[in-house]
Design a protein around this motif. Structure first.
Motif, PDB file in Angstrom:
ATOM      1  N   GLY A 160      -6.302  38.710  98.121  1.00 15.15           N
ATOM      2  CA  GLY A 160      -5.255  38.589  99.137  1.00 15.15           C
ATOM      3  C   GLY A 160      -5.632  39.039 100.531  1.00 15.15           C
ATOM      4  O   GLY A 160      -4.799  39.511 101.283  1.00 15.15           O
ATOM      5  N   GLU A 161      -6.897  38.883 100.911  1.00 19.05           N
ATOM      6  CA  GLU A 161      -7.315  39.271 102.269  1.00 19.05           C
ATOM      7  C   GLU A 161      -7.347  38.053 103.196  1.00 19.05           C
ATOM      8  O   GLU A 161      -8.370  37.748 103.830  1.00 19.05           O
ATOM      9  N   LEU A 162      -6.203  37.374 103.302  1.00 22.29           N
ATOM     10  CA  LEU A 162      -6.115  36.192 104.159  1.00 22.29           C
ATOM     11  C   LEU A 162      -6.478  36.505 105.615  1.00 22.29           C
ATOM     12  O   LEU A 162      -7.006  35.656 106.326  1.00 22.29           O
ATOM     13  N   HIS A 164      -8.857  38.071 106.635  1.00 21.72           N
ATOM     14  CA  HIS A 164     -10.310  38.013 106.819  1.00 21.72           C
ATOM     15  C   HIS A 164     -10.910  36.688 106.360  1.00 21.72           C
ATOM     16  O   HIS A 164     -12.118  36.588 106.124  1.00 21.72           O
ATOM     17  N   VAL A 165     -10.071  35.670 106.236  1.00 24.38           N
ATOM     18  CA  VAL A 165     -10.581  34.303 106.151  1.00 24.38           C
ATOM     19  C   VAL A 165     -11.039  33.938 107.566  1.00 24.38           C
ATOM     20  O   VAL A 165     -10.404  34.312 108.548  1.00 24.38           O
ATOM     21  N   ILE A 166     -12.161  33.228 107.653  1.00 28.58           N
ATOM     22  CA  ILE A 166     -12.690  32.864 108.979  1.00 28.58           C
ATOM     23  C   ILE A 166     -11.865  31.699 109.533  1.00 28.58           C
ATOM     24  O   ILE A 166     -11.949  30.575 109.042  1.00 28.58           O
ATOM     25  N   ALA A 167     -11.069  31.975 110.575  1.00 24.43           N
ATOM     26  CA  ALA A 167     -10.219  30.951 111.181  1.00 24.43           C
ATOM     27  C   ALA A 167     -10.991  30.169 112.231  1.00 24.43           C
ATOM     28  O   ALA A 167     -10.760  28.978 112.439  1.00 24.43           O
ATOM     29  N   CYS A 176     -13.836  44.341 111.063  1.00 22.10           N
ATOM     30  CA  CYS A 176     -14.597  44.361 109.805  1.00 22.10           C
ATOM     31  C   CYS A 176     -16.078  44.104 110.045  1.00 22.10           C
ATOM     32  O   CYS A 176     -16.871  44.147 109.107  1.00 22.10           O
ATOM     33  N   ARG A 178     -17.336  41.218 111.230  1.00 20.22           N
ATOM     34  CA  ARG A 178     -17.658  39.789 111.246  1.00 20.22           C
ATOM     35  C   ARG A 178     -16.978  39.110 112.444  1.00 20.22           C
ATOM     36  O   ARG A 178     -16.379  39.768 113.278  1.00 20.22           O
ATOM     37  N   THR A 245      -4.947  27.663 109.312  1.00 19.58           N
ATOM     38  CA  THR A 245      -5.502  28.451 108.214  1.00 19.58           C
ATOM     39  C   THR A 245      -4.552  28.476 107.020  1.00 19.58           C
ATOM     40  O   THR A 245      -4.997  28.438 105.867  1.00 19.58           O
TER      41      THR A 245
ATOM     42  N   ARG B 169     -14.010  22.207 111.348  1.00 21.86           N
ATOM     43  CA  ARG B 169     -12.896  21.706 112.161  1.00 21.86           C
ATOM     44  C   ARG B 169     -13.347  20.451 112.924  1.00 21.86           C
ATOM     45  O   ARG B 169     -14.416  20.452 113.530  1.00 21.86           O
ATOM     46  N   ASP B 248     -14.443  32.403 102.042  1.00 22.87           N
ATOM     47  CA  ASP B 248     -13.013  32.433 102.377  1.00 22.87           C
ATOM     48  C   ASP B 248     -12.144  32.394 101.118  1.00 22.87           C
ATOM     49  O   ASP B 248     -11.127  33.084 101.037  1.00 22.87           O
ATOM     50  N   ALA B 251     -11.898  35.716  99.439  1.00 24.83           N
ATOM     51  CA  ALA B 251     -10.970  36.631 100.114  1.00 24.83           C
ATOM     52  C   ALA B 251      -9.528  36.410  99.651  1.00 24.83           C
ATOM     53  O   ALA B 251      -8.677  37.268  99.826  1.00 24.83           O
ATOM     54  N   ILE B 252      -9.256  35.270  99.063  1.00 25.55           N
ATOM     55  CA  ILE B 252      -7.892  35.002  98.580  1.00 25.55           C
ATOM     56  C   ILE B 252      -7.703  35.449  97.128  1.00 25.55           C
ATOM     57  O   ILE B 252      -6.767  36.182  96.827  1.00 25.55           O
ATOM     58  N   THR B 253      -8.609  35.038  96.205  1.00 27.72           N
ATOM     59  CA  THR B 253      -8.353  35.376  94.789  1.00 27.72           C
ATOM     60  C   THR B 253      -9.324  36.399  94.189  1.00 27.72           C
ATOM     61  O   THR B 253      -9.141  36.802  93.041  1.00 27.72           O
ATOM     62  N   LEU B 284     -16.540  39.483 103.317  1.00 27.60           N
ATOM     63  CA  LEU B 284     -16.053  40.789 103.738  1.00 27.60           C
ATOM     64  C   LEU B 284     -16.763  41.833 102.852  1.00 27.60           C
ATOM     65  O   LEU B 284     -16.990  41.578 101.667  1.00 27.60           O
ATOM     66  N   TYR B 287     -16.311  42.624  99.022  1.00 24.65           N
ATOM     67  CA  TYR B 287     -16.606  41.621  97.985  1.00 24.65           C
ATOM     68  C   TYR B 287     -18.103  41.428  97.740  1.00 24.65           C
ATOM     69  O   TYR B 287     -18.498  40.707  96.822  1.00 24.65           O
TER      70      TYR B 287
END
Lengths: 313, 313
Positions: A160-162, A164-167, A176, A178, A245, B169, B248, B251-253, B284, B287
């Motif tokens: 659940g570290e949304l 720190h998803v790379i946007a 962090c 990065r 995102t 993107r 990415d 970082a979610i699951t 991150l 992980y």
């Protein structure tokens, strides 16, 4: 005698909120103190103990089943806070144990956003939902993912570290270490960074130009509400990056709703309108017009306190 | 008499694989036919019926509990295939009902990658894992996310579309109508697109230059294994984009492992080495060095057939 009360503690990047919660989910007493300004975790715990002691004594120590704690990078399995970029302390902090020792009661810890997700699921906008995402837009961006009615903790408790998803690939420097993390754009501090960058880059007239270091998510919201074009553009810019995102996150867990909570979320539809427009524009067609974006209806830090307290039962 | 057999059908973008599976998870009979070349879904079903009829008769129709089907964009809740960009038919196809009517047995459908994830969890590399991601690298890129020991279907049955997370993107045009989807880079067809683009752009000597339209994920793997620098660069390029996007998803699951399956995954460590390097570089810190990248040990389409068949029980 059955223990009828739980302590909920929400450790935020700026403030720590706490409350005494009864079995019906009512916050009986609450308060807060600054998270920053304490040299070490031990100084922080001493201050927390001082703030909580009278509240605990007043309610009767024997009435407490224990304390639940929500914290950035909080690990449900170990009870540790681990490398939290938005907290003033480095490394691994055994927070659950420290709180337990200081308050002489059982203490359980999880990610602050996970705690808020549990709060929303139990008492808030996510009541009855089995698949949703909770997004906190505070100092950083936190998230709790719920699928099949259960919080996703992941293998090691760090899911659940949304934030720190790379946007944006090679984008803004994040705490962090990065580059381009979502929270460097979409958070109370992120939108302020955007404001300062665009103010320096351009010469538009805007209410915000005179505010200097006083610019905040709240002052941007107030300016946008007053029709300030520059402030509205900040909402649009932030909403675009967040919406793009979120479209990617939807492709992973296909939620029924995304619930927004925290300082920047108080901008309500002023922010959610552009988030929704950009999310929809970027969604794979099978997800379009299906995901509700909702502002949390729980006041202030209540969801986090309630969610944290729920861990203690 | 208890029914002892299930039919597993895996509808891929290129081929359809099917098999008869017993209760011990052994594939008793299997076969395949092309998915393409049938004008309408009805023509396809007629061909499928013709291929399966003798197999069903031989095993004894009364021995079958039913059929499980894995298909791109397959919806577990409705039994429909919905807007599948890698299949030759458009719109919503009620595939479970069509198969059920044609074969005169119960039929259940899910996403092809979800079916493969169930297969890996029951019989393969994910046995005993509660939190993992299954990635299929075939015509497209499919995925099944498992958290808390359960497949994430999402609110509407469409969760797990990692192939349509935006990896670049405004990047490559995708069959779904959008730009930059992960599967336009990281799939058997994606790496071939990269090969043609780089061949046109440069003048390096490479085994692949003479192959023209014969270039495939397999021929690129063979060239890379032979030390062809251009082919190795294709693995590196593909591994970079896949690794960045997986960071990415982690970082979610927060999975324990990511399991790779399908045509391009047969490149094994030749592909997984660069995927791992780029995923780790983008993770991150909480992980890092925790997520195992594993090539499926189940031969060919077995995981998909086994997973699909498991739905029928």
């Amino acid at each position: 005698m059955t223990q009828a009360l739980a302590l909920g503690i929400d450790i935020g990047g700026t403030n720590t909120a706490f409350g005494v919660v009864n079995r019906r989910g009512e916050i009986v007493t609450k308060g807060s103190m600054p998270t920053r300004g304490h040299e070490t975790p031990h100084h922080y715990i001493a201050a927390l103990q001082q703030a909580l002691q009278p509240i605990i004594e007043q309610a009767g120590r024997d009435n407490f089943v224990g304390a639940g704690i929500g914290a950035p990078n909080g690990n449900f399995y170990s009870g540790d806070i681990v490398f939290a970029p938005n907290l003033p302390w480095e490394g691994v902090i055994p927070m659950a144990k420290m709180v337990s020792d200081a308050l002489h009661m059982k203490a359980v810890l999880t990610n602050d956003a996970n705690a808020a997700a549990v709060g929303e699921m139990t008492y808030g906008a996510a009541k009855g939902l089995k698949d949703f995402i909770l997004v906190t837009l505070g100092t950083g961006l936190g998230s709790g993912f719920v699928a099949n009615g259960e919080l996703i903790y992941g293998h090691d408790g760090f899911a659940g570290e949304l934030g720190h998803v790379i946007a944006v690939r090679n984008g803004r420097k994040c705490g962090c270490g990065r580059m381009g993390c979502l929270e460097t754009y979409a958070s109370a501090t992120g939108i302020v960074r955007t404001a300062h960058l665009l103010l320096a880059d351009r010469d538009d007239a805007t209410i915000l130009r005179g505010q200097g270091d006083e610019i905040s998510a709240r002052s941007i919201y107030i300016a946008a509400k007053a029709g300030d074009h520059f402030a509205l553009e900040l909402m649009e810019y932030t909403g675009r990056i967040l919406g793009q995102t979120l479209a990617d996150a939807v492709a992973i867990t296909s939620p029924e709703a995304i619930i927004f909570f925290g300082g920047l979320a108080n901008a309500g539809e002023m922010l959610l309108d552009p988030v929704r427009a950009h999310m929809e524009a970027n969604l794979l067609n099978i997800y379009k017009n299906k995901v509700a974006l909702i502002q949390s209806a729980l006041p202030d830090a209540d969801a986090a306190i309630l969610g944290a307290s729920a861990l203690a039962w």
